[in-house]
Design a protein around this motif. Structure first.
Motif, mmCIF file in Angstrom:
data_model
loop_
_atom_site.group_PDB
_atom_site.id
_atom_site.type_symbol
_atom_site.label_atom_id
_atom_site.label_comp_id
_atom_site.label_asym_id
_atom_site.label_seq_id
_atom_site.Cartn_x
_atom_site.Cartn_y
_atom_site.Cartn_z
ATOM 1 N N TYR A 4 44.211 38.235 34.736
ATOM 2 C CA TYR A 4 43.544 39.091 35.722
ATOM 3 C C TYR A 4 42.116 39.442 35.307
ATOM 4 O O TYR A 4 41.343 39.956 36.110
ATOM 5 C CB TYR A 4 44.348 40.379 35.929
ATOM 6 C CG TYR A 4 44.679 41.109 34.640
ATOM 7 C CD1 TYR A 4 43.761 41.970 34.055
ATOM 8 C CD2 TYR A 4 45.901 40.925 34.015
ATOM 9 C CE1 TYR A 4 44.047 42.611 32.875
ATOM 10 C CE2 TYR A 4 46.194 41.579 32.837
ATOM 11 C CZ TYR A 4 45.270 42.421 32.273
ATOM 12 O OH TYR A 4 45.561 43.061 31.091
ATOM 13 N N GLN A 5 41.749 39.167 34.043
ATOM 14 C CA GLN A 5 40.401 39.463 33.570
ATOM 15 C C GLN A 5 39.497 38.236 33.555
ATOM 16 O O GLN A 5 38.343 38.321 33.122
ATOM 17 C CB GLN A 5 40.459 40.049 32.148
ATOM 18 C CG GLN A 5 41.073 41.438 32.054
ATOM 19 C CD GLN A 5 40.126 42.540 32.513
ATOM 20 O OE1 GLN A 5 39.087 42.269 33.095
ATOM 21 N NE2 GLN A 5 40.476 43.783 32.238
ATOM 22 N N GLU A 6 39.988 37.106 34.039
ATOM 23 C CA GLU A 6 39.183 35.877 33.986
ATOM 24 C C GLU A 6 37.895 36.019 34.789
ATOM 25 O O GLU A 6 36.828 35.557 34.362
ATOM 26 C CB GLU A 6 40.007 34.690 34.492
ATOM 27 C CG GLU A 6 41.033 34.204 33.484
ATOM 28 C CD GLU A 6 41.675 32.901 33.903
ATOM 29 O OE1 GLU A 6 41.342 31.859 33.311
ATOM 30 O OE2 GLU A 6 42.511 32.910 34.825
ATOM 31 N N ARG A 7 37.973 36.631 35.969
ATOM 32 C CA ARG A 7 36.773 36.802 36.784
ATOM 33 C C ARG A 7 35.766 37.699 36.071
ATOM 34 O O ARG A 7 34.564 37.407 36.037
ATOM 35 C CB ARG A 7 37.149 37.405 38.137
ATOM 36 C CG ARG A 7 35.956 37.785 39.003
ATOM 37 C CD ARG A 7 36.447 38.391 40.322
ATOM 38 N NE ARG A 7 35.361 38.968 41.085
ATOM 39 C CZ ARG A 7 34.888 40.192 40.887
ATOM 40 N NH1 ARG A 7 35.413 40.967 39.930
ATOM 41 N NH2 ARG A 7 33.908 40.671 41.634
ATOM 42 N N ASN A 8 36.245 38.789 35.486
ATOM 43 C CA ASN A 8 35.349 39.692 34.769
ATOM 44 C C ASN A 8 34.735 38.996 33.559
ATOM 45 O O ASN A 8 33.560 39.209 33.238
ATOM 46 C CB ASN A 8 36.092 40.951 34.328
ATOM 47 C CG ASN A 8 36.546 41.793 35.507
ATOM 48 O OD1 ASN A 8 36.068 41.623 36.621
ATOM 49 N ND2 ASN A 8 37.481 42.689 35.265
ATOM 50 N N SER A 62 38.769 43.706 38.754
ATOM 51 C CA SER A 62 38.337 42.363 39.140
ATOM 52 C C SER A 62 37.978 42.292 40.622
ATOM 53 O O SER A 62 37.327 41.357 41.075
ATOM 54 C CB SER A 62 39.435 41.332 38.835
ATOM 55 O OG SER A 62 40.532 41.476 39.709
ATOM 56 N N LYS A 63 38.415 43.319 41.375
ATOM 57 C CA LYS A 63 38.061 43.441 42.796
ATOM 58 C C LYS A 63 36.986 44.506 43.004
ATOM 59 O O LYS A 63 36.768 44.947 44.120
ATOM 60 C CB LYS A 63 39.302 43.784 43.613
ATOM 61 C CG LYS A 63 40.427 42.768 43.477
ATOM 62 C CD LYS A 63 41.699 43.244 44.161
ATOM 63 C CE LYS A 63 42.821 42.235 43.942
ATOM 64 N NZ LYS A 63 44.102 42.682 44.545
ATOM 65 N N GLN A 67 43.206 44.385 37.027
ATOM 66 C CA GLN A 67 43.248 43.698 38.318
ATOM 67 C C GLN A 67 42.411 44.420 39.355
ATOM 68 O O GLN A 67 41.715 43.789 40.155
ATOM 69 C CB GLN A 67 44.695 43.564 38.796
ATOM 70 C CG GLN A 67 45.512 42.603 37.980
ATOM 71 C CD GLN A 67 46.909 42.424 38.523
ATOM 72 O OE1 GLN A 67 47.107 42.255 39.716
ATOM 73 N NE2 GLN A 67 47.888 42.461 37.650
ATOM 74 N N GLY A 106 33.730 44.621 35.664
ATOM 75 C CA GLY A 106 34.280 44.352 36.988
ATOM 76 C C GLY A 106 34.010 45.465 37.974
ATOM 77 O O GLY A 106 33.620 45.222 39.122
ATOM 78 N N SER A 114 34.039 35.833 33.284
ATOM 79 C CA SER A 114 32.987 34.917 33.739
ATOM 80 C C SER A 114 31.687 35.675 34.000
ATOM 81 O O SER A 114 30.597 35.135 33.784
ATOM 82 C CB SER A 114 33.437 34.177 35.000
ATOM 83 O OG SER A 114 33.567 35.057 36.104
ATOM 84 N N LEU A 115 31.800 36.936 34.457
ATOM 85 C CA LEU A 115 30.609 37.747 34.692
ATOM 86 C C LEU A 115 29.950 38.181 33.383
ATOM 87 O O LEU A 115 28.731 38.334 33.311
ATOM 88 C CB LEU A 115 30.975 38.998 35.503
ATOM 89 C CG LEU A 115 31.470 38.775 36.938
ATOM 90 C CD1 LEU A 115 31.969 40.087 37.533
ATOM 91 C CD2 LEU A 115 30.364 38.189 37.804
ATOM 92 N N LYS A 140 30.288 45.628 39.186
ATOM 93 C CA LYS A 140 29.723 44.408 39.773
ATOM 94 C C LYS A 140 28.855 44.732 40.990
ATOM 95 O O LYS A 140 29.249 45.475 41.869
ATOM 96 C CB LYS A 140 30.840 43.459 40.192
ATOM 97 C CG LYS A 140 30.339 42.162 40.817
ATOM 98 C CD LYS A 140 31.505 41.287 41.233
ATOM 99 C CE LYS A 140 31.005 40.026 41.908
ATOM 100 N NZ LYS A 140 30.410 40.307 43.228
#
Length: 326
Positions: free
Chosen positions: A68-72, A323-324, A320, A126, A74-75, A129
């Motif tokens: 669930y932290q993959e998007r964060n 990440s949104k 999670q 996250g 990448s940032l 963002k």
């Protein structure tokens, strides 16, 4: 310039608030990185290969254990790469090999990741963002119950020819170990945490903790009626609660750990966060996932397992949401 300064200031305040959200401990990760070079391999290129191997070790751990932290990640990857050792408690080069024929330098590293610091940072990234942190107060309440098996009936055909379904009954309770651990993680992530029991009167009994307990003693989820009433009650509040977190922590029988000789208790967790505003839509979910607690007695081992499971579960749910950008 003023807007950028405000965004940076808000982000730093959030990051500071998150610094204590989880207990500090390390997780080990190992990775291999192959660096292709031209000409003669110099010390700077060797150092860069080791750096990239460290980053890859963190990335591998996130992909396998904290998806669930993959998007964060990448940032934040560039900043983490630049300050890699801030997120490691230790690191070691396990092996290195320079194949001059094909001009490839292969390095294997093992790192101990400061997962508390790293996850707190990723969560802050996250939620910050695009400078979109919500200025509105974010209220959350939760009902997480510890369950122990009360009885289990196996499925079977009866003498009269009828089929009897399998049935599991639980003994469900709320515990201070869970409530305190979850509350601390949510509060340190800048949510205003309200005890569910304090909202029973304000919701005219639509949110009733006893209904949660009875539902979870009979099954693994709330009945539609209990969930619907709770959401309606929270939505009707003058100062609305935006999120309702629910779930179970199922305690298994204790065993003796072969290595330490201590008692070991497994706890299986299933949890989710519902959006009150969005008619109970699931915004984050965890499990089922298992955690283990150790202790000199079965009771201590169980309490340790519940505390660890509650902390990790809450951190996963918050990750999670972040990440949104929630």
């Amino acid at each position: 310039m003023a807007f950028k300064s405000l965004r940076k200031s808000s982000f730093m305040l959030l990051l500071a608030a998150l610094c204590c959200a989880l207990p500090t401990h390390a997780v080990e990760s190992k990775s291999t990185f192959t660096y292709t070079y031209s000409g003669r391999l110099d010390s700077e290129e060797k150092a860069d290969a080791i750096l990239q191997a460290k980053v890859k070790a963190i990335e591998t751990w996130i992909a396998t254990s904290q998806p669930y932290q993959e998007r964060n990640f990448s940032l934040a990857k560039d900043d983490i790469t630049e300050n890699i050792d801030e997120y490691l408690l230790s690191s070691a080069v396990v092996s290195k090999d320079n194949n001059k024929d094909i001009k490839q330098y292969r390095v294997v590293v093992r790192v101990d990741i400061n997962d508390t610091k790293l996850l707190n940072y990723l969560t802050a990234v996250g939620r910050a963002k695009d400078g979109s942190m919500d200025d509105e107060d974010q209220y959350i309440t939760f009902v997480f119950v510890a369950r122990e098996l009360a009885s289990r009936t196996e499925a079977k055909d009866t003498a009269s020819g009828d089929f009897k379904r399998a049935k599991t009954l639980w003994q469900a309770t709320t515990t201070s170990e869970i409530d305190i651990a979850v509350g601390e993680v949510f509060a340190d992530a800048n949510y205003y945490v309200i005890e569910a029991a304090l909202l029973e009167e304000d919701t005219a009994g639509q949110l009733d903790v006893n209904n949660f307990l009875m539902d979870y003693e009979q099954g693994d989820d709330l009945t539609p009626g209990t969930k619907r009433d709770a959401i309606r009650g929270l939505k009707s509040l003058e100062d609305p609660v935006q999120y309702l977190a629910i779930g179970t922590l199922d305690v298994d029988e204790h065993v003796t750990d072969d290595v330490t000789g201590l008692y070991k208790v497994p706890v299986s967790v299933t949890a989710k966060i519902l959006s009150v505003k969005r008619r109970g839509a699931t915004m984050a979910s965890i499990g089922p996932v298992q955690y283990l607690g150790l202790g000199p007695t079965p009771i201590v081992a169980k309490n340790n397992a519940l505390k660890l499971a509650a902390q990790e579960m809450a951190a996963g749910l918050i990750g999670q949401l972040s990440s949104k950008s929630i």
